[in-house]
Design a protein around this motif. Structure first.
Motif, PDB file in Angstrom:
ATOM      1  N   ILE A  33      28.595  35.084  52.938  1.00 55.83           N
ATOM      2  CA  ILE A  33      29.341  34.067  52.790  1.00 55.83           C
ATOM      3  C   ILE A  33      30.107  33.459  53.748  1.00 55.83           C
ATOM      4  O   ILE A  33      30.456  32.571  54.138  1.00 55.83           O
ATOM      5  CB  ILE A  33      30.264  34.684  51.513  1.00 55.83           C
ATOM      6  N   ARG A  34      30.622  34.418  54.827  1.00 53.89           N
ATOM      7  CA  ARG A  34      31.504  34.227  55.855  1.00 53.89           C
ATOM      8  C   ARG A  34      30.616  33.402  56.716  1.00 53.89           C
ATOM      9  O   ARG A  34      31.109  32.475  57.378  1.00 53.89           O
ATOM     10  CB  ARG A  34      32.093  35.398  56.519  1.00 53.89           C
ATOM     11  N   MET A  68      33.320  30.556  44.484  1.00 54.52           N
ATOM     12  CA  MET A  68      32.357  29.776  43.818  1.00 54.52           C
ATOM     13  C   MET A  68      30.932  30.337  43.822  1.00 54.52           C
ATOM     14  O   MET A  68      30.224  30.032  42.798  1.00 54.52           O
ATOM     15  CB  MET A  68      32.326  28.293  44.682  1.00 54.52           C
ATOM     16  N   PHE A  69      30.574  30.707  44.913  1.00 54.53           N
ATOM     17  CA  PHE A  69      28.841  31.187  45.326  1.00 54.53           C
ATOM     18  C   PHE A  69      28.802  32.318  44.220  1.00 54.53           C
ATOM     19  O   PHE A  69      27.836  32.246  43.662  1.00 54.53           O
ATOM     20  CB  PHE A  69      28.844  31.393  46.575  1.00 54.53           C
ATOM     21  N   LEU A  70      29.732  33.159  44.221  1.00 55.80           N
ATOM     22  CA  LEU A  70      29.456  34.613  43.350  1.00 55.80           C
ATOM     23  C   LEU A  70      29.496  34.161  41.879  1.00 55.80           C
ATOM     24  O   LEU A  70      28.737  34.737  41.107  1.00 55.80           O
ATOM     25  CB  LEU A  70      30.419  35.447  43.742  1.00 55.80           C
ATOM     26  N   ALA A 123      27.131  25.910  46.921  1.00 52.59           N
ATOM     27  CA  ALA A 123      27.987  26.474  47.842  1.00 52.59           C
ATOM     28  C   ALA A 123      28.109  25.791  49.287  1.00 52.59           C
ATOM     29  O   ALA A 123      28.849  25.449  50.107  1.00 52.59           O
ATOM     30  CB  ALA A 123      27.924  27.917  48.061  1.00 52.59           C
ATOM     31  N   THR A 124      26.755  25.478  49.695  1.00 49.93           N
ATOM     32  CA  THR A 124      26.676  24.696  51.024  1.00 49.93           C
ATOM     33  C   THR A 124      27.138  23.639  51.090  1.00 49.93           C
ATOM     34  O   THR A 124      27.893  23.106  52.308  1.00 49.93           O
ATOM     35  CB  THR A 124      25.151  24.928  51.612  1.00 49.93           C
ATOM     36  N   PRO A 125      26.947  22.537  50.307  1.00 47.39           N
ATOM     37  CA  PRO A 125      27.397  21.189  50.224  1.00 47.39           C
ATOM     38  C   PRO A 125      28.941  21.352  50.064  1.00 47.39           C
ATOM     39  O   PRO A 125      29.702  20.663  50.773  1.00 47.39           O
ATOM     40  CB  PRO A 125      26.842  20.621  49.002  1.00 47.39           C
ATOM     41  N   ALA A 126      29.274  22.287  49.115  1.00 45.23           N
ATOM     42  CA  ALA A 126      30.895  22.159  49.207  1.00 45.23           C
ATOM     43  C   ALA A 126      31.483  22.590  50.320  1.00 45.23           C
ATOM     44  O   ALA A 126      32.632  22.167  50.446  1.00 45.23           O
ATOM     45  CB  ALA A 126      31.167  23.475  47.879  1.00 45.23           C
TER      46      ALA A 126
END
Length: 254
Positions: free
Chosen positions: A85-86, A108-110, A239-242
């Motif tokens: 995530i980091r 958000m991702f988790l 998560a990537t676009p966010a």
């Protein structure tokens, strides 16, 4: 006095409004609601979201209760997830400003990841309800719209916190002619995030439900593994676009 053409136009607008209202009431599947006075609460989303939050929190606490210099399996897995995530946040936002946003992107991702997996693994329909049925939280448009709205708030906050009111100057860059397009872009971002996640998870569960019905003992296992893979990919796609949108706000340009 109205002319005939005016009356016809008003009737047409009224007919279109009724049609849109009827479409807005269409539901995919059955849903479980609670009545709180004059309000109707979507209990399906609340119950399954509580289960997801409790599962995620319990797993994190259990894996990090006794931290060791040489990590065990649980601690090693948690560290791997956090590092991923980091790295994702740093890649999308930048080396200098990514750290404050790691908790937001990670949460958000988790949440999406565990929600999607809950729909692929947990037999929600085994639990009989008075009406409706349970499913993954991300199987409902209310959840995905809420997550996308939080993302919008986050990237507006990021830009305003760094640049103040001058942040809104981005709407007239590189030329004021693009003002309507730049404004429209801020509406399409949450729409794209919410409908893509909702549509993919709903489609996945519908396909599994259709394939399981004729051959209940053969199809579920391979479809379950496919659902797990798809669930992870959808969490990453959200998560990537966010993180990228937050990075764009901090840079101040597109």
């Amino acid at each position: 006095m109205f002319r005939r053409s005016d009356t016809h136009d008003i009737t047409g607008v009224y007919s279109i409004s009724n049609s849109l209202y009827e479409v807005s009431n269409v539901e995919v599947g059955q849903h479980f609601y609670w009545r709180l006075g004059d309000f109707q609460v979507h209990a399906q989303v609340l119950i399954t979201s509580w289960v997801v939050v409790a599962t995620s929190s319990g797993s994190a606490v259990s894996a990090t209760r006794n931290l060791e210099t040489v990590p065990a399996t649980g601690q090693n897995f948690v560290e791997y997830v956090l590092e991923s995530i980091r790295d994702l946040t740093r890649t999308q936002i930048g080396e200098e400003e990514y750290r404050p946003w790691v908790p937001f992107i990670g949460t958000m991702f988790l949440f999406i990841f565990v929600s999607n997996w809950s729909g692929a693994l947990f037999p929600w329909r085994v639990l009989e309800l008075p009406n409706g049925e349970l499913a993954a939280p991300t199987n409902d448009i209310n959840t995905t719209v809420a997550l996308a709205s939080l993302t919008s708030i986050a990237y507006f906050y990021a830009g305003l916190h760094k640049k103040g009111l001058s942040y809104f100057g981005k709407y007239i860059q590189p030329t004021p002619v693009l003002l309507p397009i730049n404004i429209l872009e801020d509406f399409t971002k949450p729409l794209s995030l919410s409908f893509r996640l909702f549509g993919n998870i709903l489609a996945d569960e519908l396909v599994v439900a259709v394939l399981i019905s004729p051959v209940p003992l053969v199809i579920p296992i391979p479809m379950m593994f496919l659902g797990l893979f798809t669930s992870g990919i959808q969490a990453l796609i959200f998560a990537t676009p966010a993180a990228a949108y937050i990075g764009e706000s901090l840079e101040g340009h597109h």
